[in-house]
Design a protein around this motif. Structure first.
Motif, PDB file in Angstrom:
ATOM      1  N   ALA A  29       0.812  -1.217   0.000  1.00  0.00           N
ATOM      2  CA  ALA A  29       0.000   0.000   0.000  1.00  0.00           C
ATOM      3  C   ALA A  29       0.845   1.266   0.000  1.00  0.00           C
ATOM      4  O   ALA A  29       0.495   2.261  -0.630  1.00  0.00           O
ATOM      5  CB  ALA A  29      -0.950  -0.011   1.195  1.00  0.00           C
ATOM      6  N   GLY A  30       1.971   1.260   0.678  1.00  0.00           N
ATOM      7  CA  GLY A  30       2.812   2.453   0.726  1.00  0.00           C
ATOM      8  C   GLY A  30       4.016   2.391  -0.180  1.00  0.00           C
ATOM      9  O   GLY A  30       4.903   3.251  -0.090  1.00  0.00           O
ATOM     10  N   GLN A  31       4.066   1.381  -1.062  1.00  0.00           N
ATOM     11  CA  GLN A  31       5.222   1.197  -1.934  1.00  0.00           C
ATOM     12  C   GLN A  31       4.993   1.813  -3.312  1.00  0.00           C
ATOM     13  O   GLN A  31       3.888   2.210  -3.677  1.00  0.00           O
ATOM     14  CB  GLN A  31       5.520  -0.300  -2.077  1.00  0.00           C
ATOM     15  CG  GLN A  31       5.768  -1.009  -0.770  1.00  0.00           C
ATOM     16  CD  GLN A  31       6.971  -0.440  -0.036  1.00  0.00           C
ATOM     17  OE1 GLN A  31       8.005  -0.157  -0.651  1.00  0.00           O
ATOM     18  NE2 GLN A  31       6.849  -0.281   1.273  1.00  0.00           N
ATOM     19  N   SER A  32       6.054   1.861  -4.087  1.00  0.00           N
ATOM     20  CA  SER A  32       6.008   2.393  -5.448  1.00  0.00           C
ATOM     21  C   SER A  32       6.004   1.237  -6.442  1.00  0.00           C
ATOM     22  O   SER A  32       6.751   0.266  -6.286  1.00  0.00           O
ATOM     23  CB  SER A  32       7.219   3.300  -5.692  1.00  0.00           C
ATOM     24  OG  SER A  32       7.143   3.872  -6.976  1.00  0.00           O
ATOM     25  N   CYS A  33       5.149   1.361  -7.468  1.00  0.00           N
ATOM     26  CA  CYS A  33       5.036   0.320  -8.494  1.00  0.00           C
ATOM     27  C   CYS A  33       5.459   0.862  -9.852  1.00  0.00           C
ATOM     28  O   CYS A  33       5.302   2.048 -10.149  1.00  0.00           O
ATOM     29  CB  CYS A  33       3.607  -0.212  -8.579  1.00  0.00           C
ATOM     30  SG  CYS A  33       3.167  -1.407  -7.296  1.00  0.00           S
ATOM     31  N   ARG A  34       5.963  -0.040 -10.655  1.00  0.00           N
ATOM     32  CA  ARG A  34       6.417   0.303 -12.004  1.00  0.00           C
ATOM     33  C   ARG A  34       5.470  -0.382 -12.994  1.00  0.00           C
ATOM     34  O   ARG A  34       5.338  -1.605 -13.015  1.00  0.00           O
ATOM     35  CB  ARG A  34       7.853  -0.182 -12.208  1.00  0.00           C
ATOM     36  CG  ARG A  34       8.427   0.055 -13.595  1.00  0.00           C
ATOM     37  CD  ARG A  34       9.812  -0.577 -13.678  1.00  0.00           C
ATOM     38  NE  ARG A  34      10.414  -0.448 -14.994  1.00  0.00           N
ATOM     39  CZ  ARG A  34      11.156   0.586 -15.379  1.00  0.00           C
ATOM     40  NH1 ARG A  34      11.384   1.580 -14.531  1.00  0.00           N
ATOM     41  NH2 ARG A  34      11.680   0.624 -16.591  1.00  0.00           N
ATOM     42  N   TRP A  35       4.782   0.446 -13.800  1.00  0.00           N
ATOM     43  CA  TRP A  35       3.844  -0.041 -14.805  1.00  0.00           C
ATOM     44  C   TRP A  35       4.516   0.018 -16.173  1.00  0.00           C
ATOM     45  O   TRP A  35       5.113   1.040 -16.537  1.00  0.00           O
ATOM     46  CB  TRP A  35       2.589   0.828 -14.845  1.00  0.00           C
ATOM     47  CG  TRP A  35       1.740   0.787 -13.606  1.00  0.00           C
ATOM     48  CD1 TRP A  35       2.009   1.374 -12.399  1.00  0.00           C
ATOM     49  CD2 TRP A  35       0.477   0.140 -13.471  1.00  0.00           C
ATOM     50  NE1 TRP A  35       1.001   1.134 -11.511  1.00  0.00           N
ATOM     51  CE2 TRP A  35       0.032   0.374 -12.141  1.00  0.00           C
ATOM     52  CE3 TRP A  35      -0.323  -0.612 -14.325  1.00  0.00           C
ATOM     53  CZ2 TRP A  35      -1.180  -0.113 -11.663  1.00  0.00           C
ATOM     54  CZ3 TRP A  35      -1.531  -1.094 -13.848  1.00  0.00           C
ATOM     55  CH2 TRP A  35      -1.951  -0.866 -12.538  1.00  0.00           C
ATOM     56  N   VAL A  56       5.384   3.855 -16.457  1.00  0.00           N
ATOM     57  CA  VAL A  56       4.866   4.809 -15.475  1.00  0.00           C
ATOM     58  C   VAL A  56       5.217   4.293 -14.088  1.00  0.00           C
ATOM     59  O   VAL A  56       4.995   3.119 -13.779  1.00  0.00           O
ATOM     60  CB  VAL A  56       3.338   4.973 -15.595  1.00  0.00           C
ATOM     61  CG1 VAL A  56       2.812   5.901 -14.504  1.00  0.00           C
ATOM     62  CG2 VAL A  56       2.951   5.493 -16.974  1.00  0.00           C
ATOM     63  N   VAL A  57       5.784   5.157 -13.254  1.00  0.00           N
ATOM     64  CA  VAL A  57       6.087   4.813 -11.870  1.00  0.00           C
ATOM     65  C   VAL A  57       5.171   5.634 -10.975  1.00  0.00           C
ATOM     66  O   VAL A  57       5.089   6.859 -11.099  1.00  0.00           O
ATOM     67  CB  VAL A  57       7.561   5.084 -11.534  1.00  0.00           C
ATOM     68  CG1 VAL A  57       7.824   4.785 -10.069  1.00  0.00           C
ATOM     69  CG2 VAL A  57       8.465   4.249 -12.430  1.00  0.00           C
ATOM     70  N   ALA A  58       4.471   4.943 -10.062  1.00  0.00           N
ATOM     71  CA  ALA A  58       3.503   5.625  -9.204  1.00  0.00           C
ATOM     72  C   ALA A  58       3.271   4.786  -7.957  1.00  0.00           C
ATOM     73  O   ALA A  58       3.579   3.585  -7.933  1.00  0.00           O
ATOM     74  CB  ALA A  58       2.191   5.836  -9.959  1.00  0.00           C
ATOM     75  N   PRO A  59       2.724   5.390  -6.905  1.00  0.00           N
ATOM     76  CA  PRO A  59       2.380   4.604  -5.718  1.00  0.00           C
ATOM     77  C   PRO A  59       1.466   3.436  -6.087  1.00  0.00           C
ATOM     78  O   PRO A  59       0.533   3.587  -6.883  1.00  0.00           O
ATOM     79  CB  PRO A  59       1.664   5.618  -4.817  1.00  0.00           C
ATOM     80  CG  PRO A  59       2.226   6.942  -5.238  1.00  0.00           C
ATOM     81  CD  PRO A  59       2.454   6.838  -6.710  1.00  0.00           C
ATOM     82  N   CYS A  60       1.719   2.289  -5.522  1.00  0.00           N
ATOM     83  CA  CYS A  60       0.969   1.080  -5.892  1.00  0.00           C
ATOM     84  C   CYS A  60      -0.521   1.211  -5.631  1.00  0.00           C
ATOM     85  O   CYS A  60      -1.336   0.587  -6.322  1.00  0.00           O
ATOM     86  CB  CYS A  60       1.512  -0.121  -5.122  1.00  0.00           C
ATOM     87  SG  CYS A  60       3.225  -0.549  -5.527  1.00  0.00           S
ATOM     88  N   ALA A  61      -0.893   2.024  -4.642  1.00  0.00           N
ATOM     89  CA  ALA A  61      -2.298   2.117  -4.255  1.00  0.00           C
ATOM     90  C   ALA A  61      -3.087   3.104  -5.101  1.00  0.00           C
ATOM     91  O   ALA A  61      -4.299   3.237  -4.922  1.00  0.00           O
ATOM     92  CB  ALA A  61      -2.406   2.499  -2.782  1.00  0.00           C
ATOM     93  N   THR A  62      -2.414   3.798  -6.034  1.00  0.00           N
ATOM     94  CA  THR A  62      -3.114   4.812  -6.819  1.00  0.00           C
ATOM     95  C   THR A  62      -3.432   4.309  -8.220  1.00  0.00           C
ATOM     96  O   THR A  62      -2.810   3.375  -8.729  1.00  0.00           O
ATOM     97  CB  THR A  62      -2.272   6.100  -6.936  1.00  0.00           C
ATOM     98  OG1 THR A  62      -1.061   5.799  -7.645  1.00  0.00           O
ATOM     99  CG2 THR A  62      -1.954   6.662  -5.564  1.00  0.00           C
TER     100      THR A  62
END
Length: 649
Positions: A142-148, A155-161
């Protein structure tokens, strides 16, 4: 980082063993799926309202339930900033914020010049933005960053968004993968964005006549007498006045009713818009391009295939060109030969003068929606025969007929039945010839809707009885004959059956689809039906059948009206009737004109005695209202899905 990777590994093992956590997955949708709306933020709100509908409503009556929900949201002021001032939306309805933000542009007489906020040309759909999110996200992410990663896009963005995958191409499959700390989180393969183009042709029953996108603004003060043209209880009738109206002008330009197209009285409330909008809302992988051309008063020959002026006093962006010519103006790569807006009284033969497009645009239609036939046989002349009083109103009645019907002759039901027999087969045949030549799609992709019951007030043989209910705007209007309700209730299926038979008689390979499952659904929602749902906002006003009557004032600038003040009228609140009455037409569309009819005639002053009748009849009375159009759309949607090979819910 090592601990995160270990957690993901243990999570995967735990899921395989049947632990409580669900597998993370990617959910995605096209951001703005109804491309007629330029503003994505407005479509997103519509999508939110649609998603909140009960599953049964989304399946069985999606258009009707959606319209009901939108108007209730407008009344409560909960549509948000995308729809502007909440007080204005509560008064005028939700489309009042949308109609000037569409890809129909009066200035170029079509859709071809419009560009969406993605940079995509409206008539050349190539890309769309995609919104994606991770469903069932593990709490540890929930508080980590994800790479799409989507094809070449990262796109890199917070995983929960939610993330935006910009400018993804239509019909070019791509994969979406999501990782966190180089460990896989979720993926989806062969994502494909679909696009369909849908064309609308037809008459006032598909243009949306009677349902302006923004109703007229009436005020309660200084009521107008219109030279005492009508009376109630022996007293002169005082009529509501449009804001800014007086003996010299009809009112402020911004106070008049606003339409998607004012000359054709084309509206976003129309059945064609509603059917295609629901497709876009219901199918998250589908973008819809709708090009509507329906026009009030249109016939097969005068309107679809030939020139027809419709509201001929429209001065801005005048366009009397045939609907098929307007179609080519959008769908042909060259507009040469398709921009003759006025035929100036010359004859026009579509077979020799409507040129074939030599270079078709990239976009081709996937389906056509159609409503036609009623004007061909003069159904408005039948209505005039049945609801306009004769007797001592001779010259006045003749003036109304000339303005309303462009003629002074009316038709009985028997004369109309004979017109159906004589004209409908030939008109359907001629239209089939034109469609075969000009539309690059199979005839089975054309869907025509039948006309709804207008006087069936309930089950069995219940019909509207003689009355001026909904018509007391003027003493000249009323159902006065004992058999009008019954005759109308039998004539509508007669007309529909003959249209269906004419379509079935076309040569094999040229027959289109005819939809009439909605026709009897209008029983109990007839022109004479009073009332509104018990939980409807402003139900006492929206369900009322009486026209507001001015009764004086208590003190200066405090004018009294019964049973409600004109400014309290809300055109699009839920109500039991699914038709626009003459009272509704006056209070909602308020169509008036000062331009004369024919050469050598004098103009009609703003206070002329004919103006209230124009506002009550040319404003769209006897047509489906927003609820009625939604009911017709609900009958069309399953067939449209079948044509487009979309899954049924």
């Amino acid at each position: 980082m090592f601990r995160l990777r270990l957690f993901l590994l243990l999570l995967t093992v735990g899921l395989a063993a049947g632990e409580a956590f669900a597998q993370p997955r990617i959910e995605w949708e096209i951001a703005n799926r109804f491309r007629l709306f330029k503003q994505e933020k407005q479509f997103r709100k519509l999508a939110e309202v649609f998603a909140a509908l009960p599953a049964e409503d989304r399946k069985e009556r999606p258009a009707f339930a959606f319209e009901d929900a939108m108007q209730r949201a407008a009344a409560k002021g909960t549509l948000g900033r995308a729809f502007g001032d909440r007080v204005s939306i509560a008064r005028y309805g939700w489309t009042s914020a949308v109609t000037r933000e569409t890809c129909f542009e009066n200035g170029n007489h079509g859709h071809w010049k419009c560009k969406l906020d993605t940079g995509d040309q409206f008539m050349e759909p190539r890309v769309a933005d995609v919104l994606a999110r991770i469903a069932d996200l593990p709490p540890a992410l929930a508080g980590q960053s994800c790479r799409w990663v989507a094809a070449e896009l990262t796109v890199v963005a917070p995983c929960a968004t939610e993330v935006r995958l910009a400018r993804r191409a239509f019909d070019k499959p791509f994969d979406i993968t999501v990782t966190a700390a180089n460990a896989p989180v979720a993926e989806t393969r062969s994502v494909r964005l679909r696009h369909v183009a849908i064309v609308g042709f037809g008459d006032s029953f598909s243009s949306g006549e009677g349902n302006p996108d923004k109703p007229v603004e009436l005020v309660d003060d200084s009521p107008s007498s219109y030279q005492a043209s009508s009376s109630t209880n022996g007293r002169p009738r005082n009529y509501p006045r449009r804001l800014g109206g007086d003996h010299q002008r009809l009112g402020h330009p911004y106070a008049r009713a606003i339409w998607l197209n004012s000359q054709c009285h084309r509206s976003l409330y129309s059945q064609h818009v509603r059917a295609t909008l629901i497709l876009a809302l219901a199918h998250r992988d589908l973008a819809v391009t709708l090009t509507p051309y329906s026009c009030t008063g249109a016939e097969v020959q005068a309107g679809i295939l030939g020139y027809y002026a419709a509201r001929d006093d429209e001065e801005s962006f005048y366009d009397a060109s045939p609907q098929l010519m307007r179609y080519w103006r959008d769908y042909c790569s060259s507009r040469v030969g398709y921009s003759r807006f006025n035929n100036r009284g010359r004859g026009f033969d579509w077979q020799s003068e409507l040129r074939d497009c030599k270079e078709r645009a990239r976009l081709k239609p996937d389906a056509v929606l159609l409503s036609v036939g009623g004007n061909d046989i003069g159904f408005s002349s039948v209505i005039a025969e049945e609801v306009v009083a004769k007797g001592d109103y001779g010259p006045f009645t003749e003036m109304l007929y000339e303005l309303w019907l462009s003629q002074v002759a009316t038709k009985t039901f028997d004369e109309a039945r004979q017109a159906v027999r004589d004209l409908i087969p030939n008109r359907i045949g001629e239209l089939s010839d034109a469609f075969r030549r000009h539309l690059d799609l199979p005839s089975s992709a054309i869907i025509q809707t039948g006309y709804p019951q207008i006087t069936r007030s309930g089950g069995g043989s219940s019909v509207c009885q003689p009355s001026d209910a909904g018509m007391d705007v003027h003493r000249i209007l009323a159902i006065s004959k004992d058999d009008t309700g019954r005759e109308a209730a039998t004539f509508v299926p007669f007309l529909n059956q003959n249209i269906a038979a004419a379509v079935a008689a076309l040569p094999e390979g040229r027959r289109w689809r005819f939809v009439d499952s909605h026709v009897e659904r209008f029983a109990g929602h007839a022109l004479c039906t009073a009332g509104a749902p018990a939980d409807a906002p402003d139900r006492q006003i929206s369900g009322a059948m009486q026209f507001p009557t001015y009764v004086g004032f208590k003190k200066p600038h405090h004018f009294l009206w019964e049973p409600f003040a004109p400014s309290e009228w809300r055109a699009y609140r839920p109500r039991n009737r699914w038709f626009v009455t003459p009272n509704d037409a006056f209070l909602t569309g308020h169509y008036m004109r000062v331009a004369p009819i024919g050469r050598g005639r004098t103009p009609y002053p703003p206070q002329d005695k004919v103006q209230p009748l124009l506002a009550a009849t040319l404003g769209g009375s006897f047509h489906p209202n927003a609820s009625g159009h939604s009911a017709i759309a609900d009958a069309t949607i399953p067939v449209l899905r079948e044509v487009l090979k979309l899954p049924q819910p």
